[in-house]
Motif scaffolding. Structure first.
Motif, mmCIF file in Angstrom:
data_model
loop_
_atom_site.group_PDB
_atom_site.id
_atom_site.type_symbol
_atom_site.label_atom_id
_atom_site.label_comp_id
_atom_site.label_asym_id
_atom_site.label_seq_id
_atom_site.Cartn_x
_atom_site.Cartn_y
_atom_site.Cartn_z
ATOM 1 N N SER B 49 0.796 -1.088 0.042
ATOM 2 C CA SER B 49 -0.038 -0.023 -0.111
ATOM 3 C C SER B 49 0.942 1.316 0.099
ATOM 4 N N LEU B 50 2.003 1.177 0.801
ATOM 5 C CA LEU B 50 3.176 2.436 0.721
ATOM 6 C C LEU B 50 3.556 2.720 -0.600
ATOM 7 N N LYS B 56 1.341 6.982 -6.269
ATOM 8 C CA LYS B 56 0.384 8.006 -6.680
ATOM 9 C C LYS B 56 0.757 9.356 -6.607
ATOM 10 N N ILE B 57 1.714 9.742 -5.840
ATOM 11 C CA ILE B 57 2.390 11.195 -5.668
ATOM 12 C C ILE B 57 3.688 11.384 -6.681
ATOM 13 N N SER B 58 4.210 10.209 -7.212
ATOM 14 C CA SER B 58 5.250 10.756 -8.005
ATOM 15 C C SER B 58 5.094 10.245 -9.400
ATOM 16 N N ASP B 59 6.129 10.594 -10.396
ATOM 17 C CA ASP B 59 6.262 10.515 -11.742
ATOM 18 C C ASP B 59 7.595 10.075 -12.148
ATOM 19 N N HIS B 60 7.636 9.272 -13.215
ATOM 20 C CA HIS B 60 8.932 8.981 -13.882
ATOM 21 C C HIS B 60 9.801 8.038 -13.037
ATOM 22 N N GLU B 86 -6.317 10.446 -3.076
ATOM 23 C CA GLU B 86 -6.908 9.606 -2.108
ATOM 24 C C GLU B 86 -6.169 8.339 -1.894
ATOM 25 N N HIS B 87 -6.337 8.014 -0.995
ATOM 26 C CA HIS B 87 -5.647 6.559 -0.663
ATOM 27 C C HIS B 87 -6.205 5.553 0.447
ATOM 28 N N ASP B 88 -6.392 4.626 -0.088
ATOM 29 C CA ASP B 88 -6.768 3.778 1.144
ATOM 30 C C ASP B 88 -5.794 2.841 1.574
ATOM 31 N N CYS B 89 -5.704 3.300 3.014
ATOM 32 C CA CYS B 89 -4.239 2.750 3.630
ATOM 33 C C CYS B 89 -4.479 1.455 4.066
ATOM 34 N N ALA B 114 -2.277 17.384 -1.195
ATOM 35 C CA ALA B 114 -3.533 17.443 -0.336
ATOM 36 C C ALA B 114 -3.993 16.119 -0.658
ATOM 37 N N ILE B 115 -4.054 15.301 0.567
ATOM 38 C CA ILE B 115 -4.562 14.035 0.073
ATOM 39 C C ILE B 115 -5.591 13.569 1.251
ATOM 40 N N ARG B 116 -6.395 12.448 0.820
ATOM 41 C CA ARG B 116 -7.510 12.044 1.764
ATOM 42 C C ARG B 116 -7.133 10.463 2.264
#
Lengths: 100, 377
Positions: B49-50, B56-60, B86-89, B114-116
């Motif tokens: 999940s991590l 989700k938050i990065s690219d390349h 959004e992320h389900d932990c 900004a993340i939920r």
């Protein structure tokens, strides 16, 4: 007890970064002095705390798959209603006695 | 300036820190032997999940995981960040597990995050969201991070085993680097604050916790205020539980915190006995939390034992200036952090024990990690 003393005299740098790191002896002897002087109330905490670190570190550091916790779970809690313990950290509070 | 570094590591320990430091230093990591000797080999659900969260938050970036999950290759990219994420932990670890790496990565992102996050807000293994809100976020201001963009809102709570909590996190970005901190004076305790919570149990339990904790604190300091936060209905998640987070505030603005949570264990953890085990009583819980907090006070240092790792990383990321911090006894996690910092950033701390107060002073020269992802204007 002898083991605790010898353990404590190795410096923290060595503990963290491994034995190959040679440290000036002054650090080690300083630590030793610390353990022998047991007059003040602060010293009350030394032996138990040191032992705790050892207990906790030995299994965890050998295990490459150790769980990833940032919380440090203390194995035992002391009874903070006892007078000695209360007095030992009394001066860490603003309500402590600052005249001395 | 992309440095083509790479590291080979083994084992699953310190998974979060390794990924964070690898990302911040643009180091490709290959982790072998992840629980290869275990009955259930490979990455655990929370670790996967991590990875998804980082994805989700990065690219390349590239993340390669072999079939059994025992070998991971991670080549970091750029941290993008952004709004409306959004992320389900999951329910294997608390949200606190994800928040720690997330705020570090968020500081070095291109856009503010900004993340939920959904999952377990309070559990026994990870720092609770209350601790994050009250303590961890305030640590960052010592390193020059503005408090304005920093926010953690608890929309609903979720206790283990089923979770159901939801928090909203905003992390600002830093313009180029952090600022070095000289943070050694822990001061004296001037007040104690806290939040107790209940989910899907009687709100009266909160008062019982607070009453017990106050009984211990009253011998030290009168300025104790513990708020209550009762959640029912959908805001209370899917499992019953209760707990308390306490924080000590000192005259120099240092915050030391502890948190305790009680809830029913996971279904797979309690397969042997069919009936639900007895929970710790609210009174015992209050006494335990108060005792733990006093232990932290007795330890000394500018942060509590939980935050040592984060503190060291922040120091190491600072520009090439001298940072000086003081902590109580080094925790195993703190020591592991120091080793990771040495491996990734090539920084060794000078560690000086202070025999008078039984604390440890750590001095380092930062690596000067810059926010390279930020758009240059």
């Amino acid at each position: 007890l002898a083991r605790t003393l010898s353990r404590r005299s190795t410096s923290l740098m060595q503990l963290v970064y491994g034995q190959f790191l040679t440290k000036p002896d002054s650090m080690a002897s300083e630590e030793n002095d610390d353990s022998e002087a047991s007059g003040s109330e602060e010293e009350f905490f030394v032996p138990k705390g040191q032992k705790k670190v050892q207990q906790n570190e030995l299994p965890a550091f050998d295990d490459i798959d150790a769980e990833d916790y940032s919380k440090f779970l203390k194995s035992e809690l002391r009874d903070w209603s006892s007078e000695d313990l209360v007095n030992s950290i009394r001066d860490r509070f603003v309500t402590g006695n600052w005249s001395k | 300036m992309v440095r083509e570094n790479s590291r080979r590591l083994s084992g699953s320990r310190q998974f979060r820190q390794r990924l964070v430091l690898a990302t911040l230093t643009s180091t490709t990591v290959t982790i072998d032997d992840i629980r290869s000797g275990d009955a259930a080999p490979g990455l655990r659900p929370h670790e996967v999940s991590l990875l998804r969260l980082i994805d989700k938050i990065s690219d390349h970036h590239t993340i390669d995981l072999n079939e059994t999950g025992t070998k991971l290759r991670y080549r970091p990219g750029v941290i993008i960040g952004g709004k409306g994420l959004e992320h389900d932990c999951g329910v294997h670890r608390g949200i606190g597990y994800f928040l720690e790496p997330l705020i570090l990565l968020g500081l070095f992102a291109r856009a503010p995050i900004a993340i939920r996050l959904k999952g377990i807000t309070n559990d026994t293994k990870d720092p609770s969201v209350d601790t994050f809100r009250m303590t961890t976020l305030h640590m960052l201001k010592h390193f020059g991070v503005p408090l304005e963009g920093l926010e953690l809102k608890i929309d609903s709570r979720g206790s283990p085993p089923l979770g159901g909590g939801e928090v909203f996190l905003r992390v600002p970005i830093i313009n180029s680097t952090l600022t070095a901190a000289n943070w050694t004076n822990e001061g004296m305790v001037k007040r104690i604050r806290g939040v107790s919570f209940t989910t899907r149990v009687s709100p009266q339990i909160e008062n019982r916790i607070i009453y017990a904790a106050r009984g211990i604190f009253n011998r030290f300091i009168p300025d104790v205020h513990i708020f209550t936060d009762h959640r029912s209905g959908s805001a209370g998640g899917r499992s019953p539980g209760y707990g308390v987070s306490l924080v000590v505030e000192t005259t120099t603005g240092c915050l030391l915190s502890v948190d305790v949570t009680v809830s029913y264990p996971n279904v797979d953890e309690m397969n042997e006995e069919s009936e639900k085990p007895e929970l710790m009583s609210p009174e015992d819980l209050g006494v335990q939390a108060a005792s733990m907090l006093l232990e932290e006070v007795a330890q000394g240092g500018v942060v509590d034992s939980t935050h040592q790792g984060l503190l060291f990383i922040l120091c190491a990321l600072c520009p090439p200036d001298v940072s000086k911090v003081r902590v109580g006894q080094l925790t195993p996690y703190g020591i592991e952090t120091l080793r990771n910092i040495r491996d990734f950033l090539d920084i060794k701390f000078v560690i000086k024990p202070d025999p008078n107060s039984n604390t440890v002073t750590l001095i380092c020269v930062g690596a000067g990690v810059k926010n390279l992802a930020r758009k240059s204007s």
